[in-house]
Design a protein around this motif. Structure first.
Motif, PDB file in Angstrom:
ATOM      1  N   ALA A 188      -6.599   0.157   6.283  1.00  0.00           N
ATOM      2  CA  ALA A 188      -5.467  -0.004   7.196  1.00  0.00           C
ATOM      3  C   ALA A 188      -4.248   0.706   6.613  1.00  0.00           C
ATOM      4  O   ALA A 188      -3.490   1.373   7.331  1.00  0.00           O
ATOM      5  CB  ALA A 188      -5.177  -1.485   7.418  1.00  0.00           C
ATOM      6  N   THR A 192      -2.543   4.050   8.139  1.00  0.00           N
ATOM      7  CA  THR A 192      -1.118   4.041   8.450  1.00  0.00           C
ATOM      8  C   THR A 192      -0.477   5.366   8.052  1.00  0.00           C
ATOM      9  O   THR A 192       0.346   5.922   8.789  1.00  0.00           O
ATOM     10  CB  THR A 192      -0.421   2.878   7.729  1.00  0.00           C
ATOM     11  N   GLY A 208     -10.436  -1.583   9.694  1.00  0.00           N
ATOM     12  CA  GLY A 208      -9.154  -1.393   9.025  1.00  0.00           C
ATOM     13  C   GLY A 208      -8.511  -0.069   9.390  1.00  0.00           C
ATOM     14  O   GLY A 208      -7.297   0.004   9.641  1.00  0.00           O
ATOM     15  N   SER A 209      -9.297   0.998   9.424  1.00  0.00           N
ATOM     16  CA  SER A 209      -8.770   2.310   9.805  1.00  0.00           C
ATOM     17  C   SER A 209      -8.195   2.279  11.211  1.00  0.00           C
ATOM     18  O   SER A 209      -7.123   2.843  11.478  1.00  0.00           O
ATOM     19  CB  SER A 209      -9.876   3.366   9.718  1.00  0.00           C
ATOM     20  N   LEU A 233      -7.043  -0.351  12.785  1.00  0.00           N
ATOM     21  CA  LEU A 233      -5.820  -1.154  12.764  1.00  0.00           C
ATOM     22  C   LEU A 233      -4.638  -0.321  12.270  1.00  0.00           C
ATOM     23  O   LEU A 233      -3.556  -0.330  12.879  1.00  0.00           O
ATOM     24  CB  LEU A 233      -6.006  -2.375  11.863  1.00  0.00           C
ATOM     25  N   GLY A 234      -4.826   0.410  11.175  1.00  0.00           N
ATOM     26  CA  GLY A 234      -3.743   1.232  10.642  1.00  0.00           C
ATOM     27  C   GLY A 234      -3.305   2.305  11.613  1.00  0.00           C
ATOM     28  O   GLY A 234      -2.100   2.540  11.798  1.00  0.00           O
ATOM     29  N   TYR A 261      -0.015  -3.841   3.978  1.00  0.00           N
ATOM     30  CA  TYR A 261      -1.484  -3.828   3.961  1.00  0.00           C
ATOM     31  C   TYR A 261      -1.999  -3.710   2.523  1.00  0.00           C
ATOM     32  O   TYR A 261      -2.986  -4.366   2.147  1.00  0.00           O
ATOM     33  CB  TYR A 261      -2.017  -2.660   4.797  1.00  0.00           C
TER      34      TYR A 261
END
Length: 404
Positions: A222, A226, A345-346, A348-349, A372
């Motif tokens: 994440a 980002t 996670g990727s 989400l970021g 994160y």
């Protein structure tokens, strides 16, 4: 076990990881030009990105466990051919629906990356497993970052379709090379597919090592997402106003950090994976303080990018080393489950960085990325104090003793 992992095979397998993962991320630098060509604009552009990511997530759940059922060399070859087919469909797509289908197909079989990591873990002696995983998985970050440069250059000169035509050709060439250079992945007995799928669910629910390392990966990527999903926003705005190709060059800074972190595998072989995880996550959080500075000079940003990618790759290698050493008989299953956390996670970021930037600009995105990183560090610290359900004592490095 005698080593069969020569430098040549390590190079081929790292290239497999780099090219396969590139088919998922190549659309991002050329998204606007692809959307214009295919008749998409605004929020609808997200469908192209989502197609590859959804295909990849489905592959993690449904295809990666096949590595514990069939010969992984054959799977690597077959998946590369199908990944290349998806890339070729995308490059020739007459419309958005066909392009989305091609991206989904490429993403589905791009999980050849995880089959490759499992192959490396299974064919490496215990004392070389971390080093080999570190070398081969460096190809993943090389692909994610390098394709931004490739797509920027090709997209500006030949058009976005050329990017996927090149990736399709590389996939097919690597399939042939893998067939010629890799040894078969022979095992005396293999599990049934339905049993492997059921076992994956039980592992996530009951194995503290997998759950802990999966949650670390969730927040780790994440933070990574980002940066790399949001970095084009400040660089394309005042005072810099960089174009696609210039922004793609920033991937070179990330490559420096990722390549440097290949040594994390050697540290893991020496039994220091836990320590490497801890200080790397702390470094990840600190790197955001530099990444937030985009004026008057870009040198702090570049330094932060190098440190961030070093930290992410070091943790990622350590995670996979611990998991494959703890579950050598089902390494494909455990890596597939672990990478599902990575994928979520990727996503989400990538989603939240644009929200943060729209609300408060790049400093807000950087604050989110640091949060994160700190969440991943908190999971690591908490996991060290918890007993492992598989046996007494805290979670520890496999290199220091049995963890099963």
């Amino acid at each position: 076990m005698p080593s069969t992992m020569t430098n040549g095979r390590r190079f081929v397998l790292a290239a497999v990881c780099a090219v396969a993962v590139s088919t998922i991320y190549a659309i991002q630098p050329v998204l606007e030009s692809a959307g214009s060509d295919l008749g998409l604009a605004g929020p609808a552009l997200g469908r192209l990105v989502a197609a590859g990511q959804l295909g990849y997530f489905a592959g993690l759940v449904l295809l990666v466990p096949l590595g514990d059922v069939f010969d992984r060399r054959r799977l690597i070859v077959g998946h590369l051919v199908l990944t290349g087919t998806g890339a070729a469909i995308t490059s020739l797509a007459p419309g958005a629906a066909t392009a989305g289908a091609g991206l989904a197909l490429a993403g589905l079989f791009a999980v050849v990356v995880q089959i490759t990591v499992a192959y490396v873990a299974a064919t490496s002696p215990a004392g070389e497993r971390g080093r080999n995983i570190g070398t081969v998985t460096s190809g993943v970050v090389l692909g994610i970052l390098g394709v931004r440069l490739l797509a920027g250059v090709l997209g500006d000169s030949l058009g976005w379709r050329a990017v996927y035509a090149v990736l399709a050709a590389l996939c097919l060439a690597l399939a042939l090379l893998a067939h010629v250079t890799l040894h078969p992945d022979t095992r005396p007995a293999r599990a049934r597919y339905r049993d492997v799928l059921a076992g994956a669910g039980r592992l996530v629910a009951t194995d503290r090592l997998l759950l802990g390392r999966g949650l670390i990966a969730f927040f780790l990527f994440a933070s990574f997402g980002t940066l790399w999903s949001g970095l084009a926003l400040p660089l394309g705005a005042a005072p810099w106003h960089f174009g696609t190709a210039a922004i793609g060059l920033f991937g070179l800074a990330g490559l420096i950090g990722a390549v440097a972190a290949a040594r994390a595998g050697v540290w893991a072989d020496a039994g220091r994976a836990q320590a490497v995880t801890g200080w790397s996550l702390a470094l990840l959080a600190v790197s955001w303080a530099l990444t937030a500075r985009t004026a008057p000079s870009l040198w702090p940003l570049l330094t932060g990018v190098v440190l961030l990618d070093f930290a992410v790759q070091a943790v990622h290698v350590s995670n996979q080393h611990l998991l494959t050493a703890a579950h050598p008989e089902r390494s494909s299953t455990v890596i597939g489950a672990y990478m599902a956390f990575y994928s979520l996670g990727s996503a989400l970021g990538a989603t939240t960085t644009t929200w943060a930037y729209a609300a408060e600009g790049w400093p807000a995105s950087c604050l989110l990325g640091a949060a994160y990183a700190l969440a991943a560090l908190a999971v690591w610290a908490a996991a060290r104090r918890l007993p492992d359900r598989r046996g007494p004592g805290p979670l520890h490095d496999v290199g220091k003793g049995p963890a099963r």
